[in-house]
Design an enzyme around this catalytic site. Structure first.
Site, PDB file in Angstrom:
ATOM      1  N   LYS A  40      26.273  60.430  10.796  1.00 18.72           N
ATOM      2  CA  LYS A  40      26.845  59.230  10.193  1.00 18.72           C
ATOM      3  C   LYS A  40      26.268  59.199   8.790  1.00 18.72           C
ATOM      4  CE  LYS A  40      28.923  55.209   9.834  1.00 18.72           C
ATOM      5  NZ  LYS A  40      30.372  55.090   9.769  1.00 18.72           N
ATOM      6  N   GLU A 122      30.902  61.725  10.032  1.00 16.14           N
ATOM      7  CA  GLU A 122      31.718  60.518   9.881  1.00 16.14           C
ATOM      8  C   GLU A 122      31.433  59.855   8.545  1.00 16.14           C
ATOM      9  OE1 GLU A 122      32.161  56.049  11.687  1.00 16.14           O
ATOM     10  OE2 GLU A 122      31.572  57.621  13.101  1.00 16.14           O
ATOM     11  N   VAL A 124      32.187  56.556   5.770  1.00 11.71           N
ATOM     12  CA  VAL A 124      31.912  55.119   5.874  1.00 11.71           C
ATOM     13  C   VAL A 124      33.088  54.371   5.257  1.00 11.71           C
ATOM     14  CG1 VAL A 124      30.561  55.201   3.734  1.00 11.71           C
ATOM     15  CG2 VAL A 124      30.298  53.253   5.284  1.00 11.71           C
ATOM     16  N   GLY A 125      33.587  53.351   5.957  1.00  9.53           N
ATOM     17  CA  GLY A 125      34.738  52.606   5.450  1.00  9.53           C
ATOM     18  C   GLY A 125      35.957  53.494   5.306  1.00  9.53           C
ATOM     19  N   THR A 183      45.283  52.142  17.903  1.00  6.79           N
ATOM     20  CA  THR A 183      45.832  50.787  17.978  1.00  6.79           C
ATOM     21  C   THR A 183      44.764  49.753  17.660  1.00  6.79           C
ATOM     22  OG1 THR A 183      47.411  51.507  19.650  1.00  6.79           O
ATOM     23  CG2 THR A 183      47.077  49.136  19.413  1.00  6.79           C
ATOM     24  N   PRO A 211      45.680  53.771  22.665  1.00  5.60           N
ATOM     25  CA  PRO A 211      45.996  52.350  22.829  1.00  5.60           C
ATOM     26  C   PRO A 211      44.751  51.486  22.660  1.00  5.60           C
ATOM     27  CG  PRO A 211      45.777  53.378  24.967  1.00  5.60           C
ATOM     28  CD  PRO A 211      45.640  54.486  23.949  1.00  5.60           C
ATOM     29  N   ARG A 212      44.940  50.199  22.698  1.00  3.41           N
ATOM     30  CA  ARG A 212      43.790  49.295  22.648  1.00  3.41           C
ATOM     31  C   ARG A 212      43.037  49.423  23.969  1.00  3.41           C
ATOM     32  NH1 ARG A 212      41.184  46.964  18.351  1.00  3.41           N
ATOM     33  NH2 ARG A 212      40.029  45.128  19.033  1.00  3.41           N
TER      34      ARG A 212
END
Length: 236
Positions: A40, A122, A124-125, A183, A211-212
Site C-alpha cells: 500500500k 495499490e 491511493v485515491g 458496484t 456486486p455489492r
C-alpha cells in the site's frame, strides 16, 4: 528470486474498492501457490493501537492487504508512508511533517520484488491524487512502470471518470491491462448499460463485475473475477 507478476491497482476515485480488488488478486495468486506480497504505497488514515511493545499505528487497507498476502513484509516496506490523518495524502503528509518521496516507494517496491513471486501495488485515491506540491500518483505509477489494473466504481458519473482515467494512464506511457466494474451504488440505474459502454470504449479487457457484497472478503470478490488474461499471470 524476482517477482514475475507485478501490477499497479488504481481507481476512478477514492472509496471505490481498490483494496477489495487488490485482496481478490492476492487471494487468487495465493490459491495458485504463488508467494504473493502487497504494497500500500501511501495510506492516509490510521488508528493508534496500544500493544506490549508500545503504540502501533494501523490502517485498515494496509491490514487487509497484509492478511490476503502470504509473504510477510516489514511494515516499512508494506506501507512506505502510513499517514495518520484521513485526508488527501499531500495534506495528511504536511500535517505529520512528512515529505512523500516517490524514489523511496520505488526502493521499497524493488526490495519487495526480490522477496516474492508476485507483487500487487495499490495506489491511493484516484490516478491523479497529489502526493506533494510537485508529484501525484500518476508520477508514482509512471516511475514504477507496472501494468495497470483500474477499478471502476459503478455509480452515476463512472463513464466519464473511467474514460478520463484510462486516458491519463495512456498519457503516462503505461499499459492498462484490465479493469474491474465494482458496484458502489447497488441502486444504480442502467448499470449493465454503463458496463457495456465501457467495454466498447476501454482498451483493456473487463476482468469481471463485482456486486455489492455483504462483506468485502477477498474470496467472495475473487469469485466474480477472471485474471487469467493478465500478462504473466501464473498458471493454475
Amino acid at each position: 528470486m524476482t517477482a514475475t507478476f507485478n501490477c499497479f491497482v488504481t481507481g476512478t476515485d477514492t472509496e471505490i474498492g481498490k483494496t477489495m480488488i487488490s485482496t481478490a488478486l492476492l487471494h487468487a495468486l495465493v490459491e495458485r501457490g504463488v508467494r504473493a506480497a502487497a504494497i500500500k504505497s501511501v495510506a492516509a488514515g490510521a488508528t493508534a493501537i496500544q500493544t506490549s511493545a508500545g503504540q502501533v499505528w494501523h490502517n485498515d487497507d494496509a491490514d487487509a492487504l497484509a492478511q490476503a498476502a502470504n509473504v510477510v513484509l516489514p511494515p516499512k516496506l508494506a506501507t512506505p508512508y502510513l499517514l495518520h490523518e484521513a485526508a488527501a495524502p499531500h495534506v495528511s503528509a504536511k500535517l505529520q511533517g512528512v515529505s512523500i518521496d516517490i524514489a523511496h516507494i520505488k526502493s521499497c517496491y524493488a526490495q519487495v520484488r526480490e522477496l516474492a513471486d508476485a507483487v500487487v501495488v495499490e495506489g491511493v485515491g484516484g490516478f491523479r491524487v497529489p502526493l506533494s506540491d510537485h508529484a501525484d500518483t500518476a508520477d508514482l505509477a509512471q516511475e514504477l512502470g507496472l501494468p495497470v489494473i483500474m477499478v471502476v466504481g459503478l455509480r452515476l458519473g463512472c463513464l466519464n471518470h473511467a474514460l478520463l482515467t484510462a486516458d491519463a494512464i495512456a498519457a503516462r506511457g503505461l499499459k492498462l491491462v484490465g479493469w474491474v466494474a465494482n458496484t458502489v451504488d447497488a441502486g444504480m440505474a442502467f448499470a449493465e448499460d454503463n458496463v457495456e459502454a465501457l467495454v466498447a470504449r476501454l482498451p483493456a479487457p473487463l476482468l469481471g463485475c463485482v456486486p455489492r457484497l455483504a462483506a468485502p472478503l477477498p474470496a467472495a470478490a475473487a469469485s466474480y473475477l477472471d485474471f487469467s488474461c493478465l500478462p504473466n499471470w501464473p498458471k493454475a
